[in-house]
Design an enzyme around this catalytic site. Structure first.
Site, PDB file in Angstrom:
ATOM      1  N   SER A 223     -38.663  68.242  10.019  1.00 31.69           N
ATOM      2  CA  SER A 223     -38.515  66.792   9.982  1.00 31.69           C
ATOM      3  C   SER A 223     -38.757  66.279   8.572  1.00 31.69           C
ATOM      4  O   SER A 223     -39.290  66.993   7.708  1.00 31.69           O
ATOM      5  CB  SER A 223     -39.497  66.106  10.948  1.00 31.69           C
ATOM      6  OG  SER A 223     -40.833  66.349  10.545  1.00 31.69           O
TER       7      SER A 223
ATOM      8  N   ASP B 129     -42.447  75.836  10.948  1.00 33.46           N
ATOM      9  CA  ASP B 129     -42.910  74.577  11.519  1.00 33.46           C
ATOM     10  C   ASP B 129     -43.516  74.853  12.883  1.00 33.46           C
ATOM     11  O   ASP B 129     -43.088  75.780  13.591  1.00 33.46           O
ATOM     12  CB  ASP B 129     -41.738  73.589  11.653  1.00 33.46           C
ATOM     13  CG  ASP B 129     -42.187  72.146  11.695  1.00 33.46           C
ATOM     14  OD1 ASP B 129     -41.899  71.395  10.749  1.00 33.46           O
ATOM     15  OD2 ASP B 129     -42.837  71.761  12.700  1.00 33.46           O
TER      16      ASP B 129
ATOM     17  N   ASP C 144     -48.402  78.355  11.885  1.00 30.77           N
ATOM     18  CA  ASP C 144     -49.503  77.508  11.444  1.00 30.77           C
ATOM     19  C   ASP C 144     -49.827  77.925  10.014  1.00 30.77           C
ATOM     20  O   ASP C 144     -50.289  79.052   9.780  1.00 30.77           O
ATOM     21  CB  ASP C 144     -50.702  77.712  12.363  1.00 30.77           C
ATOM     22  CG  ASP C 144     -51.929  76.929  11.933  1.00 30.77           C
ATOM     23  OD1 ASP C 144     -51.920  76.319  10.841  1.00 30.77           O
ATOM     24  OD2 ASP C 144     -52.914  76.936  12.690  1.00 30.77           O
TER      25      ASP C 144
ATOM     26  N   CYS D 241     -44.037  71.531   2.523  1.00 32.89           N
ATOM     27  CA  CYS D 241     -43.949  70.152   3.024  1.00 32.89           C
ATOM     28  C   CYS D 241     -44.822  69.926   4.254  1.00 32.89           C
ATOM     29  O   CYS D 241     -44.952  68.782   4.704  1.00 32.89           O
ATOM     30  CB  CYS D 241     -42.501  69.796   3.360  1.00 32.89           C
ATOM     31  SG  CYS D 241     -41.420  69.624   1.931  1.00 32.89           S
TER      32      CYS D 241
ATOM     33  N   SER E  72     -49.111  63.484  -3.098  1.00 32.38           N
ATOM     34  CA  SER E  72     -48.855  62.101  -2.706  1.00 32.38           C
ATOM     35  C   SER E  72     -49.408  61.196  -3.792  1.00 32.38           C
ATOM     36  O   SER E  72     -50.363  61.570  -4.490  1.00 32.38           O
ATOM     37  CB  SER E  72     -49.546  61.771  -1.377  1.00 32.38           C
ATOM     38  OG  SER E  72     -49.570  60.369  -1.136  1.00 32.38           O
TER      39      SER E  72
ATOM     40  N   TYR F   3     -57.264  61.862   3.326  1.00 33.74           N
ATOM     41  CA  TYR F   3     -55.886  62.142   2.917  1.00 33.74           C
ATOM     42  C   TYR F   3     -55.778  62.231   1.398  1.00 33.74           C
ATOM     43  O   TYR F   3     -55.174  63.163   0.850  1.00 33.74           O
ATOM     44  CB  TYR F   3     -54.968  61.041   3.455  1.00 33.74           C
ATOM     45  CG  TYR F   3     -53.503  61.278   3.172  1.00 33.74           C
ATOM     46  CD1 TYR F   3     -52.800  62.261   3.855  1.00 33.74           C
ATOM     47  CD2 TYR F   3     -52.823  60.502   2.237  1.00 33.74           C
ATOM     48  CE1 TYR F   3     -51.462  62.487   3.607  1.00 33.74           C
ATOM     49  CE2 TYR F   3     -51.482  60.715   1.977  1.00 33.74           C
ATOM     50  CZ  TYR F   3     -50.800  61.706   2.664  1.00 33.74           C
ATOM     51  OH  TYR F   3     -49.469  61.922   2.417  1.00 33.74           O
TER      52      TYR F   3
ATOM     53  N   LYS G 176     -54.674  65.534  -0.888  1.00 33.81           N
ATOM     54  CA  LYS G 176     -53.546  65.502  -1.810  1.00 33.81           C
ATOM     55  C   LYS G 176     -54.004  65.613  -3.263  1.00 33.81           C
ATOM     56  O   LYS G 176     -53.311  66.197  -4.114  1.00 33.81           O
ATOM     57  CB  LYS G 176     -52.741  64.221  -1.593  1.00 33.81           C
ATOM     58  CG  LYS G 176     -52.080  64.148  -0.217  1.00 33.81           C
ATOM     59  CD  LYS G 176     -51.128  65.304   0.031  1.00 33.81           C
ATOM     60  CE  LYS G 176     -50.352  65.151   1.332  1.00 33.81           C
ATOM     61  NZ  LYS G 176     -49.360  66.229   1.531  1.00 33.81           N
TER      62      LYS G 176
ATOM     63  N   THR H  64     -39.661  58.285   6.294  1.00 34.38           N
ATOM     64  CA  THR H  64     -39.866  59.441   7.154  1.00 34.38           C
ATOM     65  C   THR H  64     -39.800  58.989   8.611  1.00 34.38           C
ATOM     66  O   THR H  64     -39.794  57.781   8.894  1.00 34.38           O
ATOM     67  CB  THR H  64     -41.233  60.075   6.866  1.00 34.38           C
ATOM     68  OG1 THR H  64     -42.250  59.086   7.097  1.00 34.38           O
ATOM     69  CG2 THR H  64     -41.319  60.559   5.422  1.00 34.38           C
TER      70      THR H  64
END
Length: 253
Positions: free
Chosen positions: A15, A36, A57, A84, A146, A159, A163, A194
């Site tokens: 995705s 994935d 995983d 990703c 990010s 988060y 990152k 996304t």
């Protein structure tokens, strides 16, 4: 590195940014494997692009090693890895319900940072025995950071830390692997269209774009994929984290 005919892994390729990257690299002639946890969707995309898909995983060493063995048997050793796979998380250090549960912080770090490093180290070990290509190049690794690594907002401690770790390890990893002809870079996306964001009402999406100078819109997954392709093809990009954000600098909230 020329992409055509090369074995490529895209984690989180079922995705969003990963899917767009898998599709572009396959269209360029690569032999793409999608790793994935959503195997059903990964298989559907792999069928579309004549690639390969495995459930994996990225934090699990045994699963990654098994996947690499299967990929080697199908396409040969991997020369390109695009990381990703990742999760989003939110929660203040101390919120209305008290301190952020440590397990929430640990999970974000484990998937985003440790998962990225786990793939990096195991795939790099696969690349090292390969015969060098032009300029002595053996492989390219691209990770997904990010802009939260630099401009983390309220509620993004976990988060942003995950990152930020990806940003911080990119240069030393590139230096570690330089003598083997393996380049390591990262992309730091801003706000992208996304599946998660595209499900929001149009008004909410418009609100998100208010602070983006130009283009004043959400990024497109295809734009991420295009940059990943350029990084692979441009041999002098190494040890770098590239912001891809329309000049956005995120406000506190």
């Amino acid at each position: 590195m020329e992409i055509k005919g090369i074995s490529v892994i895209v984690t989180g390729g079922a995705s969003g940014l990963g899917e767009a990257t898998a599709r572009l690299f396959a269209a360029t002639g690569a032999q793409v494997t999608i790793l994935d946890k959503n195997l059903e969707k990964a298989l559907n995309i792999a069928e579309d692009i004549q690639g390969f898909a495995l459930s994996c995983d990225v934090t699990n060493e045994a699963e990654v090693l098994d996947a690499l063995e299967q990929i080697k048997n199908k396409f040969g050793r991997v020369r390109i890895l695009v990381n990703c796979a990742g999760i989003a998380s939110a929660g203040k250090v101390v919120g209305k319900k008290g301190a952020l549960p440590l397990m929430d912080f640990e999970k974000t770090i484990r998937v985003n940072l440790i998962g990225t490093f786990n793939m990096m180290r195991l795939v790099a070990a696969e690349m090292m025995p390969l015969a060098p290509l032009s300029d002595g190049e053996r492989g390219v690794i691209i990770s997904t950071a990010s802009i939260a690594a630099f401009d983390g907002q309220i509620g993004q401690t976990a988060y942003a830390a995950s990152k930020g770790g990806i940003v911080s390890m990119t240069l030393p990893a590139a230096r570690d692997l330089a003598s083997y002809g393996i380049r390591v870079n990262a992309i730091a996306p801003g706000l992208f269209m996304t599946p998660l964001l595209s499900s929001l009402p149009e008004e909410a999406i418009q609100q998100l774009t208010l602070n983006i100078p130009f283009p004043a819109r959400l990024g497109l997954a295809e734009e991420y994929a295009s940059l990943a392709k350029h990084i692979v093809e441009n041999k002098y990009i190494n040890g770098e984290t590239i912001r891809l954000d329309g000049a956005l600098r995120m406000p506190p909230k």
